[in-house]
Design a protein around this motif. Structure first.
Motif, PDB file in Angstrom:
ATOM      1  N   ALA A  25      41.727  43.386  36.034  1.00 33.79           N
ATOM      2  CA  ALA A  25      42.271  43.220  37.357  1.00 33.79           C
ATOM      3  C   ALA A  25      41.420  44.317  38.277  1.00 33.79           C
ATOM      4  CB  ALA A  25      43.901  43.240  37.452  1.00 33.79           C
ATOM      5  N   PHE A  26      41.521  44.046  39.667  1.00 36.81           N
ATOM      6  CA  PHE A  26      40.988  44.844  40.546  1.00 36.81           C
ATOM      7  C   PHE A  26      41.727  44.764  41.978  1.00 36.81           C
ATOM      8  CE2 PHE A  26      39.358  40.543  40.251  1.00 36.81           C
ATOM      9  CZ  PHE A  26      39.291  40.107  41.824  1.00 36.81           C
ATOM     10  N   GLY A  27      41.261  45.833  42.735  1.00 39.56           N
ATOM     11  CA  GLY A  27      41.908  46.195  44.026  1.00 39.56           C
ATOM     12  C   GLY A  27      41.324  45.496  45.230  1.00 39.56           C
ATOM     13  N   ALA A  28      41.787  45.598  46.448  1.00 35.86           N
ATOM     14  CA  ALA A  28      41.418  45.050  47.590  1.00 35.86           C
ATOM     15  C   ALA A  28      39.736  45.718  47.663  1.00 35.86           C
ATOM     16  CB  ALA A  28      42.069  45.416  48.784  1.00 35.86           C
ATOM     17  N   ASP A  29      39.301  46.699  47.154  1.00 36.07           N
ATOM     18  CA  ASP A  29      38.061  47.186  47.351  1.00 36.07           C
ATOM     19  C   ASP A  29      37.130  46.634  46.360  1.00 36.07           C
ATOM     20  OD1 ASP A  29      39.119  48.383  45.199  1.00 36.07           O
ATOM     21  OD2 ASP A  29      38.433  50.355  46.115  1.00 36.07           O
ATOM     22  N   TYR A  30      37.648  45.513  45.481  1.00 28.91           N
ATOM     23  CA  TYR A  30      36.867  44.963  44.340  1.00 28.91           C
ATOM     24  C   TYR A  30      36.735  45.815  43.212  1.00 28.91           C
ATOM     25  CZ  TYR A  30      36.053  41.792  48.508  1.00 28.91           C
ATOM     26  OH  TYR A  30      35.962  40.830  49.361  1.00 28.91           O
ATOM     27  N   GLN A  31      37.131  47.156  43.218  1.00 32.15           N
ATOM     28  CA  GLN A  31      37.056  47.964  42.131  1.00 32.15           C
ATOM     29  C   GLN A  31      38.016  47.953  40.920  1.00 32.15           C
ATOM     30  OE1 GLN A  31      34.377  50.066  42.240  1.00 32.15           O
ATOM     31  NE2 GLN A  31      33.735  48.811  43.989  1.00 32.15           N
ATOM     32  N   THR A  32      37.572  48.316  39.908  1.00 32.65           N
ATOM     33  CA  THR A  32      38.534  47.951  38.684  1.00 32.65           C
ATOM     34  C   THR A  32      39.121  49.460  38.110  1.00 32.65           C
ATOM     35  OG1 THR A  32      36.650  48.375  37.026  1.00 32.65           O
ATOM     36  CG2 THR A  32      37.680  45.738  37.927  1.00 32.65           C
ATOM     37  N   ASP A  33      38.673  50.664  38.911  1.00 34.51           N
ATOM     38  CA  ASP A  33      38.958  51.880  38.348  1.00 34.51           C
ATOM     39  C   ASP A  33      39.228  52.670  39.833  1.00 34.51           C
ATOM     40  OD1 ASP A  33      36.371  52.008  39.478  1.00 34.51           O
ATOM     41  OD2 ASP A  33      35.329  52.782  37.421  1.00 34.51           O
ATOM     42  N   GLY A  34      39.861  53.864  39.590  1.00 38.51           N
ATOM     43  CA  GLY A  34      39.784  54.749  40.709  1.00 38.51           C
ATOM     44  C   GLY A  34      41.520  54.554  40.872  1.00 38.51           C
ATOM     45  N   GLU A  35      41.733  55.131  42.299  1.00 31.76           N
ATOM     46  CA  GLU A  35      43.086  55.098  42.940  1.00 31.76           C
ATOM     47  C   GLU A  35      43.224  53.645  43.522  1.00 31.76           C
ATOM     48  OE1 GLU A  35      45.215  57.323  42.640  1.00 31.76           O
ATOM     49  OE2 GLU A  35      43.588  58.772  41.631  1.00 31.76           O
ATOM     50  N   GLY A  36      44.762  53.400  43.562  1.00 33.11           N
ATOM     51  CA  GLY A  36      45.214  52.132  44.469  1.00 33.11           C
ATOM     52  C   GLY A  36      45.471  51.220  43.339  1.00 33.11           C
ATOM     53  N   ASP A  37      46.319  50.168  43.903  1.00 28.66           N
ATOM     54  CA  ASP A  37      46.782  48.981  43.124  1.00 28.66           C
ATOM     55  C   ASP A  37      45.691  48.290  42.697  1.00 28.66           C
ATOM     56  OD1 ASP A  37      49.280  49.799  43.618  1.00 28.66           O
ATOM     57  OD2 ASP A  37      49.682  48.701  45.206  1.00 28.66           O
ATOM     58  N   LYS A  38      45.758  47.778  41.421  1.00 27.72           N
ATOM     59  CA  LYS A  38      44.613  46.777  40.861  1.00 27.72           C
ATOM     60  C   LYS A  38      45.315  45.693  40.184  1.00 27.72           C
ATOM     61  CE  LYS A  38      41.406  49.793  41.287  1.00 27.72           C
ATOM     62  NZ  LYS A  38      42.358  50.632  41.932  1.00 27.72           N
ATOM     63  N   ASN A  39      45.913  44.527  41.250  1.00 29.62           N
ATOM     64  CA  ASN A  39      46.793  43.482  40.541  1.00 29.62           C
ATOM     65  C   ASN A  39      46.085  42.267  41.181  1.00 29.62           C
ATOM     66  OD1 ASN A  39      47.138  43.680  43.471  1.00 29.62           O
ATOM     67  ND2 ASN A  39      49.075  44.450  43.428  1.00 29.62           N
ATOM     68  N   THR A  40      44.827  42.154  41.307  1.00 27.92           N
ATOM     69  CA  THR A  40      43.985  40.950  41.803  1.00 27.92           C
ATOM     70  C   THR A  40      43.522  40.374  40.565  1.00 27.92           C
ATOM     71  OG1 THR A  40      43.798  41.685  44.089  1.00 27.92           O
ATOM     72  CG2 THR A  40      42.380  39.964  43.304  1.00 27.92           C
ATOM     73  N   LEU A  41      43.933  39.266  40.149  1.00 32.92           N
ATOM     74  CA  LEU A  41      43.301  38.601  38.862  1.00 32.92           C
ATOM     75  C   LEU A  41      41.879  37.820  39.167  1.00 32.92           C
ATOM     76  CD1 LEU A  41      46.602  37.521  36.992  1.00 32.92           C
ATOM     77  CD2 LEU A  41      45.381  39.890  37.053  1.00 32.92           C
ATOM     78  N   GLY A  42      41.853  37.409  40.355  1.00 30.75           N
ATOM     79  CA  GLY A  42      40.628  36.455  40.584  1.00 30.75           C
ATOM     80  C   GLY A  42      40.817  36.236  42.102  1.00 30.75           C
ATOM     81  N   MET A  43      39.678  35.843  42.959  1.00 29.79           N
ATOM     82  CA  MET A  43      39.434  35.597  44.179  1.00 29.79           C
ATOM     83  C   MET A  43      38.372  35.079  44.550  1.00 29.79           C
ATOM     84  SD  MET A  43      38.786  39.335  46.021  1.00 29.79           S
ATOM     85  CE  MET A  43      38.504  38.615  47.519  1.00 29.79           C
ATOM     86  N   ILE A  44      38.196  33.970  45.772  1.00 33.25           N
ATOM     87  CA  ILE A  44      36.966  33.768  46.065  1.00 33.25           C
ATOM     88  C   ILE A  44      36.435  34.560  47.193  1.00 33.25           C
ATOM     89  CG2 ILE A  44      37.394  31.162  45.611  1.00 33.25           C
ATOM     90  CD1 ILE A  44      38.364  30.802  48.438  1.00 33.25           C
ATOM     91  N   GLY A  45      35.278  35.039  47.415  1.00 34.04           N
ATOM     92  CA  GLY A  45      34.675  35.990  48.484  1.00 34.04           C
ATOM     93  C   GLY A  45      34.728  35.530  49.617  1.00 34.04           C
ATOM     94  N   LEU A  46      34.842  36.735  50.561  1.00 37.66           N
ATOM     95  CA  LEU A  46      34.952  36.408  52.062  1.00 37.66           C
ATOM     96  C   LEU A  46      33.707  37.227  52.594  1.00 37.66           C
ATOM     97  CD1 LEU A  46      38.598  36.446  52.712  1.00 37.66           C
ATOM     98  CD2 LEU A  46      37.261  34.288  52.326  1.00 37.66           C
ATOM     99  N   ASN A  47      33.428  37.023  53.875  1.00 37.12           N
ATOM    100  CA  ASN A  47      32.608  37.627  54.726  1.00 37.12           C
ATOM    101  C   ASN A  47      31.284  37.886  53.858  1.00 37.12           C
ATOM    102  OD1 ASN A  47      34.419  37.810  56.536  1.00 37.12           O
ATOM    103  ND2 ASN A  47      35.426  39.707  55.661  1.00 37.12           N
ATOM    104  N   HIS A  48      30.724  39.231  53.436  1.00 40.78           N
ATOM    105  CA  HIS A  48      29.642  39.526  52.787  1.00 40.78           C
ATOM    106  C   HIS A  48      29.526  38.902  51.267  1.00 40.78           C
ATOM    107  CE1 HIS A  48      32.225  42.816  51.285  1.00 40.78           C
ATOM    108  NE2 HIS A  48      31.251  42.935  50.393  1.00 40.78           N
ATOM    109  N   LEU A  49      30.797  38.633  50.774  1.00 36.90           N
ATOM    110  CA  LEU A  49      31.087  38.092  49.404  1.00 36.90           C
ATOM    111  C   LEU A  49      31.122  36.477  49.453  1.00 36.90           C
ATOM    112  CD1 LEU A  49      32.970  40.675  47.353  1.00 36.90           C
ATOM    113  CD2 LEU A  49      30.492  40.197  47.352  1.00 36.90           C
ATOM    114  N   SER A  50      30.679  35.832  50.548  1.00 35.03           N
ATOM    115  CA  SER A  50      30.927  34.339  50.696  1.00 35.03           C
ATOM    116  C   SER A  50      29.955  33.705  49.746  1.00 35.03           C
ATOM    117  CB  SER A  50      30.550  33.916  52.140  1.00 35.03           C
ATOM    118  OG  SER A  50      30.675  32.604  52.173  1.00 35.03           O
ATOM    119  N   GLY A  51      30.438  32.927  48.967  1.00 33.92           N
ATOM    120  CA  GLY A  51      29.509  32.110  47.862  1.00 33.92           C
ATOM    121  C   GLY A  51      29.832  32.760  46.762  1.00 33.92           C
TER     122      GLY A  51
END
Length: 343
Positions: A158-184
């Motif tokens: 799982a990863f957080g809002a910054d797309y990172q799987t390590d470090g500080e912060g909540d890591k509760n995102t299991l999947g997502m479609i990219g937006l803005n610079h990650l569109s596509g």
């Protein structure tokens, strides 16, 4: 893209009719261009040097169709077949003609969309389950393809809002479609993708969830109303979802995350629709009917009469790849490499 243009996008599967239509267009436009160049050359003879441009246009217009025909004619990898037979109940319920369509869509998808591991291995089982996640929602949508998707990133967890799987912060995102610079780009947690197929009746499948978002996004907006929704179903669906989100519904058996917004409601209900269709239909026949009309599928009918573990390939069964060996000595070893260990 507009709803109309998305609806009439090039079909993923190449049929004799679509191939013939593509050939006619390619020949017609390239011949017209050649005649235009030849006519101009009567005044400016040097224009004849542009004649190869007509051939280039013909090649450009045919390249996608010819590539897909080649991919469809290629053999389906044995390890993908074993992965589908072992982990994808939906696939096991299809008849042979439907399976052929499933396999062809999956071959085309995985040929055109990169599946890339980020600090994790992407084995063939993982690729097969990404492909299955993509194909299941569009099996009834003959004119649909994921034209806006370029790559699926597989994360080790799982990863957080910054797309990172390590470090500080909540890591509760299991999947997502990219937006803005990650569109596509789509991001999927590998353990969550595998877990979604390891329990086919828990109404949770992050792969189906995220690809449902892309079905929704095909008209340019992620608004919970897919491009496949006809006028007949759009009005009652929008009204229903609005009432559910306002009242927060009864939430009987529906993940609370569905009540985040209209798009998440559609994606969560899609998981329910494809994993436990009979239960959804029993709880709310009108809701099931709306989803059936949007997806142009009836998974309850597909799953009808299924016994527990029906069609599952057992350890001592002949391997579905046709090797002649027992499944435990052949493709089971390959598919189990990518599966999470049991606690």
């Amino acid at each position: 893209p507009s709803r109309l243009s998305a609806l009439y996008a090039t079909p993923m599967l190449v049929t004799p009719e679509s191939n013939q239509a593509n050939r006619r267009w390619a020949i017609g436009i390239s011949v017209a261009l050649a005649l235009l160049i030849a006519g101009f050359a009567t005044v400016r003879p040097w224009a004849l040097f542009a004649l190869p441009l007509a051939w280039a246009v013909h090649w450009w217009m045919r390249r996608g169709t010819t590539r897909r025909l080649k991919v469809m004619a290629s053999p389906f990898p044995d390890v993908w077949e074993a992965a589908l037979q072992t982990h994808v109940v939906y696939y096991r319920m299809l008849d042979e003609e439907q399976r052929e369509g499933f396999r062809n869509r999956m071959k085309i998808f995985l040929d055109e969309i990169a599946v890339t591991g980020i600090r994790t291995e992407v084995d063939e089982t993982t690729r097969a389950l990404v492909g299955a996640s993509a194909v299941i929602p569009i099996m009834g949508l003959d004119d649909f393809e994921y034209s806006g998707l370029g790559e699926v990133l597989i994360y080790p967890g799982a990863f957080g809002a910054d797309y990172q799987t390590d470090g500080e912060g909540d890591k509760n995102t299991l999947g997502m479609i990219g937006l803005n610079h990650l569109s596509g780009v789509m991001i999927l947690s590998k353990p969550s993708l595998l877990a979604g197929f390891s329990n086919p009746s828990d109404k949770r499948n992050v792969g189906i969830h995220e690809f449902a978002h892309l079905v929704d996004k095909a008209d340019g907006e992620v608004d919970g109303v897919p491009v496949s929704a006809s006028a007949e179903v759009t009005e009652p669906w929008v009204k229903w979802v609005g009432q559910e989100l306002q009242s927060e519904g009864t939430r009987a058996g529906i993940d609370d995350y569905a009540y985040t917004n209209e798009a998440e409601y559609f994606a969560v209900l899609s998981e329910y629709f494809f994993e436990k269709p009979a239960q959804l239909q029993a709880k709310n026949p009108k809701l099931y009917a709306m989803l059936r009309k949007m997806y142009h599928q009836d998974p309850k009918r597909l799953f009808r009469g299924r016994r527990k573990r029906r069609g599952k390939v057992r350890r001592y069964d002949p391997c579905p790849c046709g090797s002649g060996d027992k499944f435990k000595h052949c493709c089971r070893r390959k598919t189990m490499r990518g599966m999470p260990a049991k606690p």
